[in-house]
Design a protein around this motif. Structure first.
Motif, PDB file in Angstrom:
ATOM      1  N   CYS A   1      -4.871  -7.199   8.994  1.00 53.26           N
ATOM      2  CA  CYS A   1      -3.568  -6.694   8.551  1.00 53.26           C
ATOM      3  C   CYS A   1      -3.648  -5.234   8.126  1.00 53.26           C
ATOM      4  CB  CYS A   1      -3.026  -7.535   7.403  1.00 53.26           C
ATOM      5  SG  CYS A   1      -2.833  -9.288   7.804  1.00 53.26           S
ATOM      6  N   HIS A   2      -4.759  -4.870   7.501  1.00 51.02           N
ATOM      7  CA  HIS A   2      -4.946  -3.489   7.062  1.00 51.02           C
ATOM      8  C   HIS A   2      -5.533  -2.690   8.231  1.00 51.02           C
ATOM      9  CE1 HIS A   2      -3.901  -4.071   2.821  1.00 51.02           C
ATOM     10  NE2 HIS A   2      -4.563  -5.215   2.873  1.00 51.02           N
TER      11      HIS A   2
ATOM     12  N   SER B   1      -3.001  -0.152   7.293  1.00 50.03           N
ATOM     13  CA  SER B   1      -1.817  -1.009   7.205  1.00 50.03           C
ATOM     14  C   SER B   1      -1.271  -1.214   8.605  1.00 50.03           C
ATOM     15  CB  SER B   1      -0.741  -0.368   6.335  1.00 50.03           C
ATOM     16  OG  SER B   1       0.465  -1.120   6.383  1.00 50.03           O
ATOM     17  N   ASP B   2      -0.691  -2.389   8.851  1.00 51.40           N
ATOM     18  CA  ASP B   2       0.010  -2.613  10.119  1.00 51.40           C
ATOM     19  C   ASP B   2       1.511  -2.379   9.962  1.00 51.40           C
ATOM     20  OD1 ASP B   2       0.741  -4.835   8.650  1.00 51.40           O
ATOM     21  OD2 ASP B   2      -0.092  -6.305  10.042  1.00 51.40           O
ATOM     22  N   PHE B   3       1.946  -2.066   8.732  1.00 53.79           N
ATOM     23  CA  PHE B   3       3.350  -1.774   8.405  1.00 53.79           C
ATOM     24  C   PHE B   3       4.265  -2.963   8.726  1.00 53.79           C
ATOM     25  CE2 PHE B   3       1.181   2.209   9.225  1.00 53.79           C
ATOM     26  CZ  PHE B   3       1.356   2.830   8.009  1.00 53.79           C
TER      27      PHE B   3
ATOM     28  N   ARG C   1       9.017   0.873   8.424  1.00 53.49           N
ATOM     29  CA  ARG C   1       7.630   1.168   8.055  1.00 53.49           C
ATOM     30  C   ARG C   1       7.483   1.698   6.629  1.00 53.49           C
ATOM     31  NH1 ARG C   1       7.003   4.544  13.150  1.00 53.49           N
ATOM     32  NH2 ARG C   1       8.485   2.915  13.759  1.00 53.49           N
TER      33      ARG C   1
ATOM     34  N   THR D   1       5.365   3.659  -4.315  1.00 52.59           N
ATOM     35  CA  THR D   1       4.398   3.864  -3.241  1.00 52.59           C
ATOM     36  C   THR D   1       4.178   5.363  -3.030  1.00 52.59           C
ATOM     37  OG1 THR D   1       6.133   3.836  -1.559  1.00 52.59           O
ATOM     38  CG2 THR D   1       5.067   1.744  -2.075  1.00 52.59           C
TER      39      THR D   1
ATOM     40  N   TRP E   1       8.365  -1.366   0.270  1.00 56.86           N
ATOM     41  CA  TRP E   1       7.637  -2.622   0.114  1.00 56.86           C
ATOM     42  C   TRP E   1       8.113  -3.702   1.074  1.00 56.86           C
ATOM     43  CZ3 TRP E   1       3.132  -3.373  -1.989  1.00 56.86           C
ATOM     44  CH2 TRP E   1       2.682  -2.509  -2.999  1.00 56.86           C
TER      45      TRP E   1
ATOM     46  N   ARG F   1       5.399  -5.877   2.889  1.00 53.47           N
ATOM     47  CA  ARG F   1       4.710  -5.013   3.840  1.00 53.47           C
ATOM     48  C   ARG F   1       3.248  -4.876   3.435  1.00 53.47           C
ATOM     49  NH1 ARG F   1       4.953   1.520   3.943  1.00 53.47           N
ATOM     50  NH2 ARG F   1       4.164   1.021   1.862  1.00 53.47           N
ATOM     51  N   THR F   2       2.355  -4.902   4.426  1.00 55.60           N
ATOM     52  CA  THR F   2       0.941  -4.662   4.149  1.00 55.60           C
ATOM     53  C   THR F   2       0.790  -3.303   3.476  1.00 55.60           C
ATOM     54  OG1 THR F   2       0.280  -5.931   6.104  1.00 55.60           O
ATOM     55  CG2 THR F   2      -1.359  -4.457   5.148  1.00 55.60           C
ATOM     56  N   ALA F   3       0.271  -3.308   2.277  1.00 55.97           N
ATOM     57  CA  ALA F   3       0.138  -2.054   1.528  1.00 55.97           C
ATOM     58  C   ALA F   3      -0.852  -1.131   2.228  1.00 55.97           C
ATOM     59  CB  ALA F   3      -0.339  -2.343   0.115  1.00 55.97           C
ATOM     60  N   PRO F   4      -0.454   0.098   2.600  1.00 51.52           N
ATOM     61  CA  PRO F   4      -1.429   1.057   3.135  1.00 51.52           C
ATOM     62  C   PRO F   4      -2.489   1.347   2.071  1.00 51.52           C
ATOM     63  CG  PRO F   4       0.830   1.789   3.562  1.00 51.52           C
ATOM     64  CD  PRO F   4       0.910   0.653   2.582  1.00 51.52           C
TER      65      PRO F   4
END
Length: 444
Positions: A326-327, A360-362, A213, A166, A216, A386-389
């Protein structure tokens, strides 16, 4: 007329139910200013530093070596960047098992601190319906300093997953988002799409818990904990922030244990001779502080400039399809002086009250792409990620956690579970609209 009123009432009710999905995800406070951003171009000079700490001058080791910080924020960005970019050797404590020789080896595209195509490997098995780490630990390092201890798994390990690197750009701002803002954001998500936030230990705060936060599985909450863990697990270098065996940095035994070596002949203790010639801890904490502060002092990934017309058209579609649930588009960091990380760090002026757009909402979600690995969030998180930023995603061409998808469209089609509605909404768009939405994502 009565029939018309009933229909109108039904439409209004449906709109009220759908409203949270169709509204852009945004968490902002008062008095914020936009965070400094990088243009994601390695050729642009002085485009990474966000003002946290001193800038300094580029390091020339023939003149003077870099100086590591002694506490968070008291070093220089150029020194920290140099240390982040150094290649470790056996004499530095590299290994005995490791994934690469330096932070920059896995965080470089398109600039120092971003992501890469490099992957790590995790494995385990299922016992009585629960995930269990592979013998010797779930992280299976790819390389070793001695061929006798290069790691292998057996056929008993039936859960296997790769994870691509990441980006760390802008992570100082993410670190400074308050727990409360993350919690309120998730609470406002529709119940069917609501994410799960993790509570993870902050190594430098005697393992006080904070909302995760980073990573992954959102398994880290502070950059110091994140950097210390990576130094041990990715390079095999022990340090007082490595969290090995659940220790905090104040534990007298912190930084004294190498990772076990899961060899073809079984698990071996690799601490000490003959495989580990450097006394532990191999880093006194200076390098880890440099890593953390380098990441904290990087600017957030900025948008493509100029923004293509197709991306402008796709902006509202990203929201209307439900992607923004989510993002999350926008957060604002805590005010300067706010104590975070279990009280171990005060939000600096350069990072406080800054508006960021990480998309992302982390939080963890089950969207059908989970890897089956359990870390800090319990057995129920095995298939959550985790929601990918999405900020900076235009510089990446390998997507999802394994990096095995090379188009945004294919990645969307793999979304299921909590993301089924958003995927279906995307598929209901016209071909032109789908192209516009993809153009928007690739402008981030």
């Amino acid at each position: 007329m009565l029939k018309l009123m009933k229909v109108l009432a039904l439409v209004l009710f449906a709109a009220a139910i759908a409203l949270p999905m169709w509204m852009p995800g945004t968490v902002e406070g008062q008095g914020g200013t936009e965070a400094l951003t990088t243009d994601m171009d390695a050729k642009t000079p002085n485009d990474l530093f966000n003002g946290f700490g001193a800038l300094g001058t580029p390091i020339n080791e023939c003149v003077a070596p870099p100086v590591a910080p002694t506490a968070r924020g008291n070093g220089r960005f150029e020194d920290n960047k140099f240390i982040f970019s150094e290649r470790e050797t056996v004499a530095d404590g590299l290994g005995p098992t490791y994934n690469d020789v330096g932070c920059v080896e896995c965080h470089q595209s398109v600039d120092v601190g971003a992501f890469s195509q490099t992957m790590e490997f995790r494995a385990g098995h299922i016992t009585n319906g629960a995930f269990v780490d592979a013998s010797g630990g779930q992280l299976i390092q790819a390389r070793g300093t001695d061929s006798d201890i290069v790691e292998h798994i057996t056929t008993a390990e039936t859960v296997k997953a790769f994870r691509i690197t990441t980006s760390t750009l802008g992570d100082g701002f993410v670190e400074c988002v308050s727990n409360t803002d993350l919690q309120n954001n998730v609470a406002a998500e529709p119940s069917a799409q609501r994410g799960t936030l993790t509570a993870v230990p902050v190594v430098e705060a005697n393992n006080a818990l904070r909302v995760g936060r980073f990573g992954w599985k959102a398994q880290q909450a502070s950059l110091l904990s994140f950097a210390g863990d990576a130094y041990l697990n990715e390079m095999g270098i022990t340090n007082k922030f490595d969290g090995s065996q659940g220790r905090s940095s104040s534990d007298p035994a912190a930084g004294t244990t190498e990772n076990p070596c899961s060899t073809a002949e079984g698990v071996q203790n690799c601490t000490g001779a003959p495989f580990d010639p450097v006394p532990d801890p191999e880093d006194d904490g200076g390098d880890v502080l440099a890593f953390a502060d380098f990441m904290a002092a990087t600017r957030a990934p900025g948008r493509q400039n100029p923004i293509p017309a197709a991306a402008t058209r796709g902006d509202s579609l990203f929201t209307s399809t439900g992607c923004a649930v989510c993002h999350t588009r926008t957060f604002q960091t805590a005010a300067p002086g706010t104590l975070i990380n279990g009280g171990a760090f005060a939000v600096p002026a350069a990072l406080g009250n800054k508006i960021i757009h990480p998309f992302s909402d982390f939080a963890l979600h089950d969207i059908g792409t989970g890897d089956g690995i359990v870390q800090n969030a319990g057995q129920g998180s095995a298939n959550m990620m985790r929601t990918a930023p999405l900020w900076g995603i235009r510089a990446r061409n390998r997507f999802l956690h394994e990096g095995l998808n090379i188009t945004i469209s294919d990645s969307i089609q793999l979304h299921a579970g909590q993301a089924t509605t958003a995927r279906n909404n995307f598929n209901f768009l016209t071909a032109a609209q789908r192209n516009d939405l993809i153009a928007f994502v690739l402008s981030l």
